[in-house]
Design a protein around this motif. Structure first.
Motif, mmCIF file in Angstrom:
data_model
loop_
_atom_site.group_PDB
_atom_site.id
_atom_site.type_symbol
_atom_site.label_atom_id
_atom_site.label_comp_id
_atom_site.label_asym_id
_atom_site.label_seq_id
_atom_site.Cartn_x
_atom_site.Cartn_y
_atom_site.Cartn_z
ATOM 1 N N LEU A 73 0.847 -1.188 0.000
ATOM 2 C CA LEU A 73 0.000 0.000 0.000
ATOM 3 C C LEU A 73 0.885 1.241 0.000
ATOM 4 O O LEU A 73 1.672 1.465 0.933
ATOM 5 C CB LEU A 73 -0.907 0.001 1.234
ATOM 6 C CG LEU A 73 -1.818 1.212 1.420
ATOM 7 C CD1 LEU A 73 -2.801 1.320 0.245
ATOM 8 C CD2 LEU A 73 -2.567 1.098 2.740
ATOM 9 N N ALA A 75 1.693 5.199 0.323
ATOM 10 C CA ALA A 75 1.151 6.285 1.139
ATOM 11 C C ALA A 75 1.994 7.528 0.973
ATOM 12 O O ALA A 75 3.226 7.496 1.179
ATOM 13 C CB ALA A 75 1.102 5.875 2.610
ATOM 14 N N THR A 76 1.365 8.620 0.609
ATOM 15 C CA THR A 76 2.028 9.919 0.542
ATOM 16 C C THR A 76 1.975 10.545 1.940
ATOM 17 O O THR A 76 1.274 10.033 2.822
ATOM 18 C CB THR A 76 1.328 10.807 -0.504
ATOM 19 O OG1 THR A 76 -0.090 10.673 -0.363
ATOM 20 C CG2 THR A 76 1.691 10.378 -1.918
ATOM 21 N N SER A 79 -1.196 10.632 4.023
ATOM 22 C CA SER A 79 -1.948 9.411 4.305
ATOM 23 C C SER A 79 -1.130 8.352 5.036
ATOM 24 O O SER A 79 -1.592 7.226 5.214
ATOM 25 C CB SER A 79 -2.476 8.815 2.996
ATOM 26 O OG SER A 79 -1.410 8.487 2.118
ATOM 27 N N VAL A 80 0.064 8.719 5.472
ATOM 28 C CA VAL A 80 0.924 7.743 6.132
ATOM 29 C C VAL A 80 0.275 7.207 7.415
ATOM 30 O O VAL A 80 0.317 6.007 7.693
ATOM 31 C CB VAL A 80 2.312 8.360 6.436
ATOM 32 C CG1 VAL A 80 3.124 7.437 7.348
ATOM 33 C CG2 VAL A 80 3.077 8.628 5.156
ATOM 34 N N ALA A 83 -2.536 4.803 6.552
ATOM 35 C CA ALA A 83 -1.982 3.581 5.965
ATOM 36 C C ALA A 83 -1.349 2.710 7.042
ATOM 37 O O ALA A 83 -1.473 1.473 7.029
ATOM 38 C CB ALA A 83 -0.959 3.936 4.892
ATOM 39 N N VAL A 101 3.217 -1.154 4.030
ATOM 40 C CA VAL A 101 3.127 0.250 3.612
ATOM 41 C C VAL A 101 4.446 0.699 2.987
ATOM 42 O O VAL A 101 5.528 0.424 3.523
ATOM 43 C CB VAL A 101 2.776 1.146 4.812
ATOM 44 C CG1 VAL A 101 2.823 2.630 4.401
ATOM 45 C CG2 VAL A 101 1.398 0.788 5.357
ATOM 46 N N GLU A 103 6.147 4.228 1.784
ATOM 47 C CA GLU A 103 6.000 5.683 1.818
ATOM 48 C C GLU A 103 6.504 6.294 0.509
ATOM 49 O O GLU A 103 7.578 5.943 0.019
ATOM 50 C CB GLU A 103 6.754 6.270 3.009
ATOM 51 C CG GLU A 103 6.192 5.801 4.356
ATOM 52 C CD GLU A 103 6.829 6.529 5.522
ATOM 53 O OE1 GLU A 103 7.402 7.632 5.285
ATOM 54 O OE2 GLU A 103 6.756 6.016 6.653
ATOM 55 N N TRP A 122 -2.594 2.969 -4.009
ATOM 56 C CA TRP A 122 -2.137 4.198 -3.341
ATOM 57 C C TRP A 122 -3.318 4.774 -2.573
ATOM 58 O O TRP A 122 -4.389 5.026 -3.131
ATOM 59 C CB TRP A 122 -1.598 5.170 -4.390
ATOM 60 C CG TRP A 122 -1.447 6.595 -3.907
ATOM 61 C CD1 TRP A 122 -0.955 7.010 -2.704
ATOM 62 C CD2 TRP A 122 -1.804 7.778 -4.621
ATOM 63 N NE1 TRP A 122 -0.971 8.366 -2.607
ATOM 64 C CE2 TRP A 122 -1.480 8.881 -3.773
ATOM 65 C CE3 TRP A 122 -2.330 8.035 -5.888
ATOM 66 C CZ2 TRP A 122 -1.708 10.203 -4.163
ATOM 67 C CZ3 TRP A 122 -2.536 9.344 -6.284
ATOM 68 C CH2 TRP A 122 -2.223 10.424 -5.425
ATOM 69 N N LEU A 123 -3.110 4.987 -1.273
ATOM 70 C CA LEU A 123 -4.151 5.562 -0.420
ATOM 71 C C LEU A 123 -3.936 7.060 -0.285
ATOM 72 O O LEU A 123 -2.820 7.506 0.020
ATOM 73 C CB LEU A 123 -4.106 4.904 0.964
ATOM 74 C CG LEU A 123 -5.110 5.433 1.990
ATOM 75 C CD1 LEU A 123 -6.522 4.993 1.621
ATOM 76 C CD2 LEU A 123 -4.750 4.949 3.395
ATOM 77 N N HIS A 124 -4.996 7.831 -0.512
ATOM 78 C CA HIS A 124 -4.881 9.282 -0.369
ATOM 79 C C HIS A 124 -6.243 9.873 -0.043
ATOM 80 O O HIS A 124 -7.285 9.310 -0.398
ATOM 81 C CB HIS A 124 -4.310 9.916 -1.652
ATOM 82 C CG HIS A 124 -5.113 9.596 -2.876
ATOM 83 N ND1 HIS A 124 -6.024 10.474 -3.415
ATOM 84 C CD2 HIS A 124 -5.146 8.494 -3.670
ATOM 85 C CE1 HIS A 124 -6.573 9.929 -4.498
ATOM 86 N NE2 HIS A 124 -6.062 8.725 -4.670
ATOM 87 N N TRP A 130 -11.664 8.928 1.685
ATOM 88 C CA TRP A 130 -10.390 8.376 1.249
ATOM 89 C C TRP A 130 -10.579 7.571 -0.034
ATOM 90 O O TRP A 130 -11.666 7.073 -0.304
ATOM 91 C CB TRP A 130 -9.805 7.466 2.328
ATOM 92 C CG TRP A 130 -9.443 8.203 3.581
ATOM 93 C CD1 TRP A 130 -10.290 8.542 4.596
ATOM 94 C CD2 TRP A 130 -8.158 8.710 3.920
ATOM 95 N NE1 TRP A 130 -9.620 9.242 5.569
ATOM 96 C CE2 TRP A 130 -8.279 9.354 5.179
ATOM 97 C CE3 TRP A 130 -6.912 8.692 3.302
ATOM 98 C CZ2 TRP A 130 -7.210 9.958 5.812
ATOM 99 C CZ3 TRP A 130 -5.838 9.288 3.944
ATOM 100 C CH2 TRP A 130 -5.987 9.922 5.191
#
Length: 408
Positions: A73, A75-76, A79-80, A83, A101, A103, A122-124, A130
């Motif tokens: 996954l 994560a920017t 969203s860290v 995540a 995760v 980063e 990608w989670l954002h 979300w």
């Protein structure tokens, strides 16, 4: 059929048995059918392939159950935290999903990582919550885990903001399921095994039925049946063919059932194997009665035809009956299923499904099996008359009316 004809046939049967020793003609025909087919390469290859498919399917299912899906996954910075929460809580939501995760610096880095398969999703954050972005296909296992964790996290934050708890917010909102008989997992197993029962009956009745009808046509078209008829009574020829194909179908069925039950014992459903023994025994009894009745009708379909090309026309009613039994066994439920479980020959596949589901009184399978046995007896009697009167007619396709009313 006249009394004189019946007396003649019985005298013919006794005379033939004396001429051939103690072994009746039908037993000779049965042995010939079994030996000729069981030594046939296509029969052996077909049986082995089906067993291999069963073993492969069960093995694949067992492997899938034990297999852990590993997903990455992305994560920017915005969203860290979320995540990380998903990574930590994933085993609690689904113990078959492991989240790692990765980063990423920014949106451009996330899109690059997706295109190069460095991350699965990608989670954002977006305006209304979300979002999980993937390269071209949804990561279903990750989506389910992420949805559950994000929902819980957001609810906890919102509850804290208004001075309450998630438990208080969700109080009284859960919907559970229950069964009058058994539980959800047992119902799923019963449904799956019931489908297997229906398919095995349909497969055996159609394959062996077509082969039986084809062998009757081949003997009729080549005039070999006229030589056979001069040596043994036609009713014993029919009995031998029906019993021979029934024996072959039972052999295959028992092999498939044994492989299936043994294979099931290596899966997470092994605790259900003892409970399946009783319904399986009932299914074998229903299979035997139903198959004998239908095999006799397939022999009649072959006797009505004079050429191989005629079989499609003479077997169409039986093919339609097979489809009715298959779809009825698969789709019927409720009151319609209860009613159909007493109506032959559909009861051959419907009653075993009801027994699997549970809640059937002890007398219901006995009554259904008795009605099916009566149906089989009537079918054999009618089929035997049609078979004898149509088999030696070679002038073209014979109708049911012509076969029933023609002289012997």
């Amino acid at each position: 059929m006249s009394t004189d004809n019946r007396t003649h046939d019985r005298t013919h049967d006794r005379a033939h048995d004396r001429d051939t020793g103690t072994e009746p003609a039908w037993l000779l025909v049965t042995r010939r059918e079994v030996v000729s087919r069981i030594t046939d390469k296509s029969f052996m290859i077909g049986t082995v392939l089906m067993v291999v498919m069963l073993v492969g399917f069960i093995g694949f299912s067992a492997w899938q159950e034990e297999r852990t899906t590993e997903v990455t996954l992305g994560a920017t910075p915005d969203s860290v935290a979320m995540a990380a929460a998903i990574e930590e809580a994933a085993p609690d939501v689904d113990d078959k999903v492991a989240v790692t995760v990765v980063e990423l610096d920014d949106r451009a880095a996330a899109e690059t990582a997706l295109r190069e398969d460095e991350v699965d999703a990608w989670l954002h954050p977006v305006d209304d919550g979300w979002e999980l972005t993937s390269e071209s296909s949804e990561q279903e296992s990750l989506t389910e885990v992420a949805s559950a964790v994000v929902r819980q996290q957001v609810l906890s934050e919102n509850a804290a903001n208004v001075g309450t708890s998630v438990e208080d917010l969700e109080a009284g909102s859960t919907v559970s399921t229950d069964f009058l008989r058994g539980d959800a997992e047992k119902a799923a197993v019963a449904q799956a095994v019931g489908f297997v029962f229906v398919f095995l009956f349909y497969f055996a009745a159609l394959i062996f039925g077509m082969q039986l009808a084809s062998s009757v046509i081949e003997e009729k078209q080549s005039r070999i049946v006229e030589i056979i008829a001069a040596a043994i009574p036609l009713r014993q020829l029919l009995a031998g063919k029906v019993l021979g194909n029934t024996a072959l179908a039972m052999i295959q069925l028992l092999i498939y059932i044994a492989v299936g039950l043994v294979g099931l014992s290596f899966t997470s459903y092994k605790s259900y194997v003892p409970a399946l023994s009783g319904p399986t025994a009932w299914f074998i009894c229903f299979f035997l009665a139903g198959f004998i009745a239908l095999a006799c009708l397939w022999a009649v379909a072959g006797s009505l035809a004079s050429r191989t090309e005629d079989l499609q026309a003479t077997s169409t009613p039986l093919t339609m009956l097979m489809l009715v039994m298959f779809f009825g066994g698969v789709s019927l439920d409720g009151r319609s299923q209860v009613i159909a479980s007493y109506i032959p020959p559909v009861s051959a596949v419907v009653m075993p499904k009801r027994i699997l589901a549970g809640g059937v009184e002890w007398w219901e399978p006995l009554l259904a099996l008795g009605l099916l046995a009566v149906f089989a007896v009537v079918t054999v009697w009618v089929g035997e008359r049609l078979y004898r009167r149509a088999l030696l007619q070679t002038g073209g396709r014979v109708t049911l009316r012509q076969a029933w009313s023609s002289a012997e």
